[in-house]
Design a protein around this motif. Structure first.
Motif: not given
Length: 222
Positions: A10, A55-57, A62-63, A78, A80-82, A99
């Motif tokens: 992250d 994390d994704v971003q 990127d993830g 994953m 993440t906040y996405t 996810y």
């Protein structure tokens, strides 16, 4: 029994440190940390962790791009906040075992999801299930009405009340929200949830949802 080794990835140092502390206190070994996808790939290839929390971003890579390679030799969740549905689909199609969206799970549910993923159980937040199977997401409670009971509840041995609770879990409601909707004490809801977990043979909310919907690979005949 070997202690599971986790790589935490992250770009937010505060989030990463919190995850490391939680995992270590839950009996996991931290194989390493990374703040971007490219470093994560290099670290994972060198350290060969049992699972990567990704994390994704992130910068450099990127993830969603990184998971395509990572998933060829380790398990990936994953984290993440996405909540973008296209991102979720791409991540799962890329090989992610799960996810999870920050704010939709407890510390206990996260550690249970990590253990489950290492054993091959998918871990999906409600928003991820929405993206994958088209379940209508509910961000606010609707007018109180008895939630419909799925006709196949008997295959898990759930009572009518447990099936009501399970339906609300699938819709993304917390124990507190379920208690309010069904006019029950939150402790009573927690007891129902624990019995549901036992009957479905799972240890987390995400795994319960996947099992209930048949997206865990068990199918209707489990």
């Amino acid at each position: 029994m070997d202690v599971p080794r986790i790589l935490v990835v992250d770009d937010n140092l505060v989030v990463r440190s919190g995850l490391v502390s939680l995992l270590e206190s839950s009996g996991f070994e931290i194989a390493g940390e990374a703040g971007d996808g490219r470093t994560a790939l290099e670290a994972a290839e060198r350290l060969r962790p049992d699972l990567v929390l990704l994390d994704v971003q992130m910068p450099l890579m990127d993830g969603v791009e990184a998971v395509r390679t990572l998933s060829t030799f380790t398990r990936v969740i994953m984290l993440t906040y996405t909540e973008d549905q296209q991102v979720i689909r791409r991540a799962i199609e890329g090989g992610a075992m799960g996810y999870l969206v920050h704010g939709t799970f407890s510390a206990e549910e996260l550690t249970a999801a990590v253990r489950g993923a290492i054993s091959g159980v998918h871990a999906l937040s409600p928003v991820a299930l929405t993206a994958l199977v088209g379940i209508p997401a509910r961000t606010a409670p609707a007018e109180p009405e008895p939630p419909p009971v799925p006709p196949d509840r008997d295959r898990f041995g759930l009572s009518a009340r447990e099936a009501e609770v399970m339906r609300l879990i699938v819709q993304g409601h917390s124990n507190g929200a379920i208690a309010a909707r069904l006019f029950l004490a939150e402790k009573t809801v927690k007891n129902h949830v624990n019995r549901i977990y036992a009957k479905l043979g799972v240890t987390s909310r995400a795994s319960a949802i996947a099992s209930w919907l048949g997206t865990d690979g068990g199918g209707a005949g489990r």
